[in-house]
Design a protein around this motif. Structure first.
Motif, PDB file in Angstrom:
ATOM      1  N   VAL A   1       3.130  13.508  -7.390  1.00  0.00           N
ATOM      2  CA  VAL A   1       1.858  13.111  -6.555  1.00  0.00           C
ATOM      3  C   VAL A   1       2.173  13.070  -5.050  1.00  0.00           C
ATOM      4  CG1 VAL A   1       0.598  10.778  -6.262  1.00  0.00           C
ATOM      5  CG2 VAL A   1       1.511  11.237  -8.360  1.00  0.00           C
ATOM      6  N   GLY A   2       0.938  13.630  -4.340  1.00  0.00           N
ATOM      7  CA  GLY A   2       1.313  13.711  -2.982  1.00  0.00           C
ATOM      8  C   GLY A   2      -0.172  13.424  -2.562  1.00  0.00           C
TER       9      GLY A   2
ATOM     10  N   TYR B   1      -5.522  12.093  -3.381  1.00  0.00           N
ATOM     11  CA  TYR B   1      -4.368  12.366  -4.110  1.00  0.00           C
ATOM     12  C   TYR B   1      -4.416  13.961  -4.555  1.00  0.00           C
ATOM     13  CZ  TYR B   1      -3.309   7.412  -5.093  1.00  0.00           C
ATOM     14  OH  TYR B   1      -2.805   6.192  -4.963  1.00  0.00           O
ATOM     15  N   VAL B   2      -3.111  14.443  -4.501  1.00  0.00           N
ATOM     16  CA  VAL B   2      -3.084  15.856  -4.887  1.00  0.00           C
ATOM     17  C   VAL B   2      -1.914  15.835  -5.922  1.00  0.00           C
ATOM     18  CG1 VAL B   2      -4.160  16.981  -3.030  1.00  0.00           C
ATOM     19  CG2 VAL B   2      -1.807  16.432  -2.939  1.00  0.00           C
TER      20      VAL B   2
ATOM     21  N   HIS C   1      -7.557  13.038 -12.919  1.00  0.00           N
ATOM     22  CA  HIS C   1      -6.981  14.569 -12.668  1.00  0.00           C
ATOM     23  C   HIS C   1      -5.471  14.261 -12.801  1.00  0.00           C
ATOM     24  CE1 HIS C   1      -6.647  18.860 -11.958  1.00  0.00           C
ATOM     25  NE2 HIS C   1      -5.628  18.578 -10.863  1.00  0.00           N
ATOM     26  N   GLY C   2      -4.908  13.129 -12.152  1.00  0.00           N
ATOM     27  CA  GLY C   2      -3.569  12.928 -12.434  1.00  0.00           C
ATOM     28  C   GLY C   2      -3.078  12.324 -13.459  1.00  0.00           C
TER      29      GLY C   2
ATOM     30  N   PRO D   1       0.680  -1.185   0.066  1.00  0.00           N
ATOM     31  CA  PRO D   1      -0.024  -0.037  -0.012  1.00  0.00           C
ATOM     32  C   PRO D   1       0.973   1.329  -0.056  1.00  0.00           C
ATOM     33  CG  PRO D   1       0.038  -0.956   2.340  1.00  0.00           C
ATOM     34  CD  PRO D   1       0.843  -1.989   1.389  1.00  0.00           C
ATOM     35  N   ASN D   2       0.409   2.434  -0.649  1.00  0.00           N
ATOM     36  CA  ASN D   2       0.999   3.592  -0.575  1.00  0.00           C
ATOM     37  C   ASN D   2       0.404   4.516   0.292  1.00  0.00           C
ATOM     38  OD1 ASN D   2      -1.307   4.545  -1.665  1.00  0.00           O
ATOM     39  ND2 ASN D   2      -0.608   4.926  -3.722  1.00  0.00           N
ATOM     40  N   ALA D   3       0.832   5.975   0.221  1.00  0.00           N
ATOM     41  CA  ALA D   3       0.421   6.613   1.504  1.00  0.00           C
ATOM     42  C   ALA D   3      -0.990   6.749   1.462  1.00  0.00           C
ATOM     43  CB  ALA D   3       0.969   7.914   1.497  1.00  0.00           C
ATOM     44  N   TYR D   4      -1.483   6.675   0.257  1.00  0.00           N
ATOM     45  CA  TYR D   4      -3.159   7.167   0.048  1.00  0.00           C
ATOM     46  C   TYR D   4      -3.666   5.867   0.805  1.00  0.00           C
ATOM     47  CZ  TYR D   4      -7.760   7.563  -2.250  1.00  0.00           C
ATOM     48  OH  TYR D   4      -8.896   7.831  -2.540  1.00  0.00           O
TER      49      TYR D   4
END
Length: 334
Positions: free
Chosen positions: A226-227, A233-234, A212-213, A130-133
């Motif tokens: 990506v953040g 996600y931003v 959007h990404g 898993p990633n941060a999201y």
């Protein structure tokens, strides 16, 4: 792949002549270190890139395709090759928990530590799930790979010749100094038709965030920044002195003023196209898979494919009714 097989055969003959059997470790080492083929290198040259140039990967579950992109001399990424995917599992939508057989969707990262030359699945590398999201949403699971052998329980499964080439392409970029390789995983290609057909799907708010990404990449053809903050996600950076916290509210974000208007313009055009398709009578549907899918070019070709009975009928289209799925407000400047 023919050259790889000849190489392995040569190693085997050499070992027998020396009076000893070839060890499995020798074969695995050859797989992991096999050079890129002449055809692939020629294709890179034609695309104005090199084996040392950075790599970016995009995957599409519904279409069962995996793209490998390379950075060209002008700094923008060019599509090197599209590989038909041999198998993915689960349904359209994100991976939520260990054992759900879901192939993830989102933005992930391959590093040198992700490479697995000793894989039981010919060759493999992890995508960083898993990633941060995912962690912000409490999602669980591990060892999500791009690998060989046409079998999936949450992974992107390729054929052995495909993973040989993809692995070598990734290996060369990492060896040349690329610190991390971005993997963009989508439920489908983010076309107006797909968005119109899936407009009532409960995952649509999440998918619009991914789009959007995706649009950032389509506009710039550069790796997407990506953040994660506020469990979203931003695709922008915090102002100096601020930092992103995956579960806390997003701080003021600095979007690229030269890029963002183009992204917004693309989104606006796509939404207009979606509205036109809806007005023309495009029905909202949900695709229901027995357990994932595979690219049609592989239908019936692999007797050892995982859960072949789940692939026989293909996905079932369920016509949906009700109000449009909620669209999450994107954090940031607008």
């Amino acid at each position: 792949m023919v050259s790889v097989r000849r190489g392995i055969a040569a190693v085997a003959v050499s070992g027998l002549l020396a009076g000893c059997a070839v060890q499995e470790a020798d074969i695995k080492s050859y797989r992991a270190l096999a050079p890129l083929g002449a055809d692939t290198l020629a294709l890179m040259d034609a695309k104005h890139t090199t084996k040392a140039a950075p790599v970016l990967i995009r995957a599409y579950k519904k279409e069962a395709e995996l793209e490998v992109w390379k950075q060209a001399a002008d700094g923008r990424f060019v599509l090197l090759k599209t590989y038909p995917m041999c198998r993915w599992s689960g349904q359209l939508g994100p991976k939520v928990r260990e054992g759900d057989r879901q192939t993830p969707e989102g933005f992930y990262t391959v590093t040198q530590g992700s490479m697995n030359p000793n894989s039981a699945y010919y060759l493999s590398f992890g995508i960083g799930f898993p990633n941060a999201y995912d962690r912000a949403w409490g999602r669980t699971g591990n060892a999500i790979m791009v690998h060989g052998i046409c079998s999936s329980a949450g992974c992107f499964s390729m054929t052995d010749p495909q993973i040989q080439e993809i692995y070598a392409t990734v290996r060369e970029a990492l060896a040349a100094g690329q610190h991390a390789i971005q993997v963009q995983s989508f439920p489908f290609r983010m076309t107006a038709e797909n968005l119109a057909r899936h407009r009532l799907d409960p995952n649509m708010a999440f998918w619009r965030e991914l789009k959007h990404g995706a649009d950032h990449f389509e506009v710039t053809r550069r790796e997407v920044p990506v953040g994660v903050c506020g469990k979203h996600y931003v695709f922008a950076s915090p102002k100096p002195g601020d930092k992103l916290d995956a579960t806390a509210a997003c701080p003021p974000l600095e979007e690229d003023r030269s890029v963002e208007p183009q992204v917004v313009g693309r989104e606006t055009r796509d939404l207009s196209d979606v509205a036109a398709l809806v007005a023309q009578g495009t029905k909202p549907i949900q695709l229901v898979y027995q357990d994932g899918g595979q690219n049609p070019v592989f239908a019936g070709r692999f007797p050892d494919v995982s859960r072949p009975e789940a692939l026989e009928a293909g996905p079932r289209e369920v016509v949906m009714t009700g109000p449009p799925a909620a669209v999450a407000k994107r954090p940031g400047l607008r």
